[in-house]
Design a protein around this motif. Structure first.
Motif, PDB file in Angstrom:
ATOM      1  N   THR A 130      46.742  64.540  27.748  1.00 17.65           N
ATOM      2  CA  THR A 130      45.666  64.318  26.786  1.00 17.65           C
ATOM      3  C   THR A 130      45.933  63.064  25.961  1.00 17.65           C
ATOM      4  O   THR A 130      45.015  62.262  25.725  1.00 17.65           O
ATOM      5  N   MET A 131      47.184  62.886  25.541  1.00 24.16           N
ATOM      6  CA  MET A 131      47.542  61.695  24.753  1.00 24.16           C
ATOM      7  C   MET A 131      47.291  60.415  25.558  1.00 24.16           C
ATOM      8  O   MET A 131      46.832  59.408  25.007  1.00 24.16           O
ATOM      9  N   ILE A 132      47.558  60.462  26.841  1.00 22.04           N
ATOM     10  CA  ILE A 132      47.301  59.302  27.702  1.00 22.04           C
ATOM     11  C   ILE A 132      45.797  59.012  27.737  1.00 22.04           C
ATOM     12  O   ILE A 132      45.365  57.874  27.581  1.00 22.04           O
ATOM     13  N   PHE A 133      44.984  60.070  27.908  1.00 21.14           N
ATOM     14  CA  PHE A 133      43.534  59.879  27.981  1.00 21.14           C
ATOM     15  C   PHE A 133      42.919  59.498  26.634  1.00 21.14           C
ATOM     16  O   PHE A 133      41.844  58.918  26.589  1.00 21.14           O
ATOM     17  N   LEU A 134      43.609  59.825  25.543  1.00 23.57           N
ATOM     18  CA  LEU A 134      43.141  59.403  24.227  1.00 23.57           C
ATOM     19  C   LEU A 134      43.526  57.949  23.926  1.00 23.57           C
ATOM     20  O   LEU A 134      43.128  57.399  22.911  1.00 23.57           O
ATOM     21  N   GLY A 135      44.306  57.347  24.813  1.00 26.44           N
ATOM     22  CA  GLY A 135      44.748  55.970  24.612  1.00 26.44           C
ATOM     23  C   GLY A 135      45.921  55.868  23.655  1.00 26.44           C
ATOM     24  O   GLY A 135      46.241  54.787  23.179  1.00 26.44           O
ATOM     25  N   GLU A 136      46.595  56.975  23.398  1.00 24.04           N
ATOM     26  CA  GLU A 136      47.742  57.001  22.486  1.00 24.04           C
ATOM     27  C   GLU A 136      49.039  56.592  23.181  1.00 24.04           C
ATOM     28  O   GLU A 136      49.993  56.211  22.519  1.00 24.04           O
ATOM     29  N   MET A 137      49.065  56.736  24.496  1.00 22.90           N
ATOM     30  CA  MET A 137      50.259  56.421  25.292  1.00 22.90           C
ATOM     31  C   MET A 137      49.816  55.655  26.527  1.00 22.90           C
ATOM     32  O   MET A 137      48.711  55.884  27.027  1.00 22.90           O
ATOM     33  N   PRO A 138      50.670  54.772  27.061  1.00 22.81           N
ATOM     34  CA  PRO A 138      50.305  54.094  28.307  1.00 22.81           C
ATOM     35  C   PRO A 138      50.368  55.061  29.492  1.00 22.81           C
ATOM     36  O   PRO A 138      51.164  55.992  29.513  1.00 22.81           O
ATOM     37  N   ASN A 139      49.504  54.802  30.441  1.00 16.74           N
ATOM     38  CA  ASN A 139      49.527  55.566  31.688  1.00 16.74           C
ATOM     39  C   ASN A 139      50.846  55.258  32.393  1.00 16.74           C
ATOM     40  O   ASN A 139      51.165  54.090  32.618  1.00 16.74           O
ATOM     41  N   PRO A 140      51.641  56.280  32.754  1.00 17.05           N
ATOM     42  CA  PRO A 140      52.943  56.005  33.355  1.00 17.05           C
ATOM     43  C   PRO A 140      52.868  55.344  34.732  1.00 17.05           C
ATOM     44  O   PRO A 140      53.820  54.712  35.167  1.00 17.05           O
ATOM     45  N   ILE A 141      51.741  55.446  35.388  1.00 13.45           N
ATOM     46  CA  ILE A 141      51.604  54.833  36.716  1.00 13.45           C
ATOM     47  C   ILE A 141      51.218  53.360  36.597  1.00 13.45           C
ATOM     48  O   ILE A 141      51.810  52.498  37.230  1.00 13.45           O
ATOM     49  N   THR A 142      50.222  53.075  35.749  1.00  9.95           N
ATOM     50  CA  THR A 142      49.750  51.697  35.622  1.00  9.95           C
ATOM     51  C   THR A 142      50.418  50.953  34.479  1.00  9.95           C
ATOM     52  O   THR A 142      50.310  49.739  34.389  1.00  9.95           O
ATOM     53  N   ASN A 143      51.060  51.686  33.590  1.00 10.67           N
ATOM     54  CA  ASN A 143      51.694  51.127  32.394  1.00 10.67           C
ATOM     55  C   ASN A 143      50.669  50.441  31.486  1.00 10.67           C
ATOM     56  O   ASN A 143      51.005  49.544  30.725  1.00 10.67           O
ATOM     57  N   GLN A 144      49.408  50.846  31.602  1.00 10.88           N
ATOM     58  CA  GLN A 144      48.315  50.319  30.797  1.00 10.88           C
ATOM     59  C   GLN A 144      47.805  51.423  29.869  1.00 10.88           C
ATOM     60  O   GLN A 144      47.806  52.594  30.230  1.00 10.88           O
ATOM     61  N   VAL A 145      47.369  51.036  28.683  1.00  3.62           N
ATOM     62  CA  VAL A 145      46.729  51.992  27.779  1.00  3.62           C
ATOM     63  C   VAL A 145      45.275  52.107  28.211  1.00  3.62           C
ATOM     64  O   VAL A 145      44.559  51.108  28.284  1.00  3.62           O
ATOM     65  N   GLU A 146      44.875  53.311  28.556  1.00  2.00           N
ATOM     66  CA  GLU A 146      43.521  53.562  29.030  1.00  2.00           C
ATOM     67  C   GLU A 146      42.925  54.695  28.207  1.00  2.00           C
ATOM     68  O   GLU A 146      43.614  55.648  27.872  1.00  2.00           O
ATOM     69  N   LYS A 147      41.653  54.596  27.904  1.00  2.00           N
ATOM     70  CA  LYS A 147      40.995  55.639  27.124  1.00  2.00           C
ATOM     71  C   LYS A 147      39.929  56.301  27.988  1.00  2.00           C
ATOM     72  O   LYS A 147      39.084  55.616  28.563  1.00  2.00           O
ATOM     73  N   ASN A 148      40.008  57.629  28.088  1.00  2.00           N
ATOM     74  CA  ASN A 148      39.016  58.405  28.822  1.00  2.00           C
ATOM     75  C   ASN A 148      38.756  59.669  27.997  1.00  2.00           C
ATOM     76  O   ASN A 148      39.401  60.697  28.188  1.00  2.00           O
ATOM     77  N   LEU A 149      37.826  59.546  27.042  1.00  2.00           N
ATOM     78  CA  LEU A 149      37.579  60.647  26.110  1.00  2.00           C
ATOM     79  C   LEU A 149      37.009  61.884  26.789  1.00  2.00           C
ATOM     80  O   LEU A 149      37.274  63.004  26.356  1.00  2.00           O
ATOM     81  N   LYS A 150      36.274  61.703  27.860  1.00  2.00           N
ATOM     82  CA  LYS A 150      35.723  62.841  28.585  1.00  2.00           C
ATOM     83  C   LYS A 150      36.862  63.695  29.173  1.00  2.00           C
ATOM     84  O   LYS A 150      36.868  64.919  29.059  1.00  2.00           O
ATOM     85  N   GLN A 151      37.835  63.039  29.775  1.00  2.00           N
ATOM     86  CA  GLN A 151      38.975  63.756  30.352  1.00  2.00           C
ATOM     87  C   GLN A 151      39.855  64.355  29.257  1.00  2.00           C
ATOM     88  O   GLN A 151      40.380  65.459  29.404  1.00  2.00           O
ATOM     89  N   ALA A 152      40.016  63.643  28.134  1.00  2.00           N
ATOM     90  CA  ALA A 152      40.793  64.169  27.014  1.00  2.00           C
ATOM     91  C   ALA A 152      40.150  65.448  26.487  1.00  2.00           C
ATOM     92  O   ALA A 152      40.842  66.438  26.227  1.00  2.00           O
ATOM     93  N   LYS A 153      38.824  65.448  26.326  1.00  2.00           N
ATOM     94  CA  LYS A 153      38.119  66.640  25.852  1.00  2.00           C
ATOM     95  C   LYS A 153      38.281  67.789  26.839  1.00  2.00           C
ATOM     96  O   LYS A 153      38.471  68.937  26.443  1.00  2.00           O
ATOM     97  N   PHE A 154      38.225  67.489  28.119  1.00  2.00           N
ATOM     98  CA  PHE A 154      38.410  68.520  29.144  1.00  2.00           C
ATOM     99  C   PHE A 154      39.780  69.193  28.996  1.00  2.00           C
ATOM    100  O   PHE A 154      39.895  70.423  29.062  1.00  2.00           O
ATOM    101  N   LEU A 155      40.820  68.399  28.780  1.00  2.00           N
ATOM    102  CA  LEU A 155      42.167  68.955  28.643  1.00  2.00           C
ATOM    103  C   LEU A 155      42.323  69.740  27.340  1.00  2.00           C
ATOM    104  O   LEU A 155      42.980  70.792  27.327  1.00  2.00           O
ATOM    105  N   ILE A 156      41.716  69.278  26.270  1.00  2.00           N
ATOM    106  CA  ILE A 156      41.759  70.037  25.018  1.00  2.00           C
ATOM    107  C   ILE A 156      41.041  71.369  25.200  1.00  2.00           C
ATOM    108  O   ILE A 156      41.529  72.418  24.766  1.00  2.00           O
ATOM    109  N   ASP A 157      39.882  71.342  25.867  1.00  6.45           N
ATOM    110  CA  ASP A 157      39.157  72.588  26.146  1.00  6.45           C
ATOM    111  C   ASP A 157      39.978  73.520  27.032  1.00  6.45           C
ATOM    112  O   ASP A 157      39.932  74.742  26.865  1.00  6.45           O
ATOM    113  N   THR A 158      40.742  72.954  27.961  1.00  8.54           N
ATOM    114  CA  THR A 158      41.627  73.755  28.815  1.00  8.54           C
ATOM    115  C   THR A 158      42.676  74.466  27.971  1.00  8.54           C
ATOM    116  O   THR A 158      42.951  75.657  28.175  1.00  8.54           O
TER     117      THR A 158
END
Length: 121
Positions: A57-85
């Motif tokens: 969730t932290m990765i999708f919120l853009g709080e941490m870099p994606n460990p695969i791409t090493n880029q900060v990416e924001k995907n709020l839809k996926q972050a919300k999905f994980l919080i709902d999970t």
């Protein structure tokens, strides 16, 4: 003594496999790993599962870099999905968690929801 497994293969009692002629098949022994060099497998438990969902969730919120791409990416839809999970997990496990597990789950949800609101602005 030889036995047959459920596929009809002849198997010696000590685990060796016999060929159709009844002779032992050649096998190569598995290489032994030095215990000091072998990486420890992560323990699969509730704490690690919740932490894993939290880190994703932290990765999708853009709080941490994606460990695969090493880029900060924001995907709020996926972050919300994980919080709902996590919320579904909390609701479905109510009364079945230890105090520590319950605190971790509720704390994670609270913290991630706050960060989601901040990221949504």
């Amino acid at each position: 003594m030889s036995l047959q497994n459920r596929w009809g293969d002849n198997v010696e009692k000590d685990g060796g496999i016999l060929g159709p002629d009844g002779q032992p098949l050649a096998s190569t022994p598995a290489p032994k790993e030095d215990a000091a060099q072998a990486p420890a497998e992560p323990q699969l438990d509730f704490f690690n599962y919740i932490a894993s969902l939290g880190f994703q969730t932290m990765i999708f919120l853009g709080e941490m870099p994606n460990p695969i791409t090493n880029q900060v990416e924001k995907n709020l839809k996926q972050a919300k999905f994980l919080i709902d999970t996590l919320i579904i997990l909390r609701d479905k496990t109510k009364g079945n968690l230890t105090k520590e597990e319950d605190d971790l789950l509720n704390g994670s949800i609270y913290e991630l929801e706050l960060r989601y609101v901040d990221a949504s602005k």
